[in-house]
Design a protein around this motif. Structure first.
Motif, mmCIF file in Angstrom:
data_model
loop_
_atom_site.group_PDB
_atom_site.id
_atom_site.type_symbol
_atom_site.label_atom_id
_atom_site.label_comp_id
_atom_site.label_asym_id
_atom_site.label_seq_id
_atom_site.Cartn_x
_atom_site.Cartn_y
_atom_site.Cartn_z
ATOM 1 N N PRO A 108 0.833 -1.201 0.000
ATOM 2 C CA PRO A 108 0.000 0.000 0.000
ATOM 3 C C PRO A 108 0.873 1.259 0.000
ATOM 4 C CG PRO A 108 -0.772 -1.562 1.627
ATOM 5 C CD PRO A 108 0.568 -2.059 1.149
ATOM 6 N N PHE A 109 0.471 2.228 -0.788
ATOM 7 C CA PHE A 109 1.221 3.477 -0.973
ATOM 8 C C PHE A 109 0.276 4.612 -0.606
ATOM 9 C CE2 PHE A 109 3.451 6.830 -3.198
ATOM 10 C CZ PHE A 109 4.775 6.419 -3.197
ATOM 11 N N GLN B 235 6.751 -0.411 8.256
ATOM 12 C CA GLN B 235 5.983 -1.635 8.449
ATOM 13 C C GLN B 235 5.003 -1.441 9.588
ATOM 14 O OE1 GLN B 235 8.865 -4.765 9.166
ATOM 15 N NE2 GLN B 235 8.930 -5.279 6.996
ATOM 16 N N LEU B 236 3.803 -1.967 9.381
ATOM 17 C CA LEU B 236 2.799 -2.049 10.437
ATOM 18 C C LEU B 236 2.503 -3.527 10.643
ATOM 19 C CD1 LEU B 236 0.265 0.768 9.470
ATOM 20 C CD2 LEU B 236 2.222 0.883 11.030
ATOM 21 N N PHE C 258 4.517 -0.758 3.960
ATOM 22 C CA PHE C 258 3.775 0.390 3.436
ATOM 23 C C PHE C 258 4.793 1.415 2.950
ATOM 24 C CE2 PHE C 258 0.745 -1.419 6.325
ATOM 25 C CZ PHE C 258 -0.509 -1.045 5.890
ATOM 26 N N THR C 259 4.337 2.324 2.111
ATOM 27 C CA THR C 259 5.129 3.486 1.732
ATOM 28 C C THR C 259 4.243 4.708 1.857
ATOM 29 O OG1 THR C 259 6.447 2.198 0.165
ATOM 30 C CG2 THR C 259 6.500 4.579 -0.091
ATOM 31 N N PHE D 295 -8.357 0.232 5.518
ATOM 32 C CA PHE D 295 -7.544 -0.856 6.049
ATOM 33 C C PHE D 295 -8.335 -1.529 7.158
ATOM 34 C CE2 PHE D 295 -4.395 2.185 4.434
ATOM 35 C CZ PHE D 295 -3.779 1.373 3.504
ATOM 36 N N VAL D 296 -8.420 -2.854 7.115
ATOM 37 C CA VAL D 296 -9.137 -3.609 8.135
ATOM 38 C C VAL D 296 -8.121 -4.093 9.166
ATOM 39 C CG1 VAL D 296 -10.592 -5.618 8.617
ATOM 40 C CG2 VAL D 296 -10.862 -4.365 6.458
#
Length: 166
Positions: free
Chosen positions: A10-11, A61-62, A67-68, A84-85
């Motif tokens: 995801p960006f 990172q999550l 992610f970016t 986002f879930v």
């Protein structure tokens, strides 16, 4: 430990708040970290109208998910069409993620476990029990759980289970 190749990342496009958002998100989720930051060079700054040396992108990172984030300008904004879930095991996790992600967010955008954070990003904080209740083979139990969910902002597992039971 096996290395996993993440094919899709995801960006997230921010106007100017990428660094603030990344620090906020990585403070909420376990197994999270900032991996790198790129900065606007003189040439890129001139082209984009951004300050030279300011953050351009951040890799983070999550909970192990890459992610970016980019400070790309005001041309694009977030909408509820993408969210986002956050899958939760129990009410304690629901409470944690809901309470943290709603800090400074849009209270009017809170419904049925959905929220919009202070950066405009939409999230769904969902206990695993919700899917079980909504897909109950007894259509009346599923309907009662659905009706209870529709009246909630943050999801309450005990109240959903009580409603489903009748």
């Amino acid at each position: 430990m096996q290395n996993r190749f993440q094919r899709i990342t995801p960006f997230l496009w921010f106007d100017t708040q990428a660094e603030e958002a990344v620090k906020f998100y990585t403070s909420i989720f376990p197994n999270s970290r900032i991996m790198m930051a790129t900065r606007y060079s003189k040439e890129a700054a001139q082209q984009s109208g951004r300050a030279e040396g300011s953050v351009m992108t951040m890799g983070f990172q999550l909970d192990g998910q890459d992610f970016t984030a980019i400070n790309g300008g005001p041309q694009f904004t977030f909408s509820g069409a993408i969210s986002f879930v956050v899958h939760c095991e129990n009410q304690e996790e629901v409470d944690h993620y809901w309470n943290r992600l709603t800090e400074g967010g849009d209270e009017k955008a809170q419904q049925c476990g959905w929220l919009r954070d202070r950066f405009g990003v939409s999230w769904q904080v969902v206990p695993k029990q919700l899917v079980e209740l909504l897909s109950d083979p007894d259509p009346n139990r599923a309907r009662r759980a659905t009706m209870a969910m529709l009246g909630m902002k943050k999801l309450d597992i005990a109240a959903l289970q009580k409603a489903a039971a009748g």
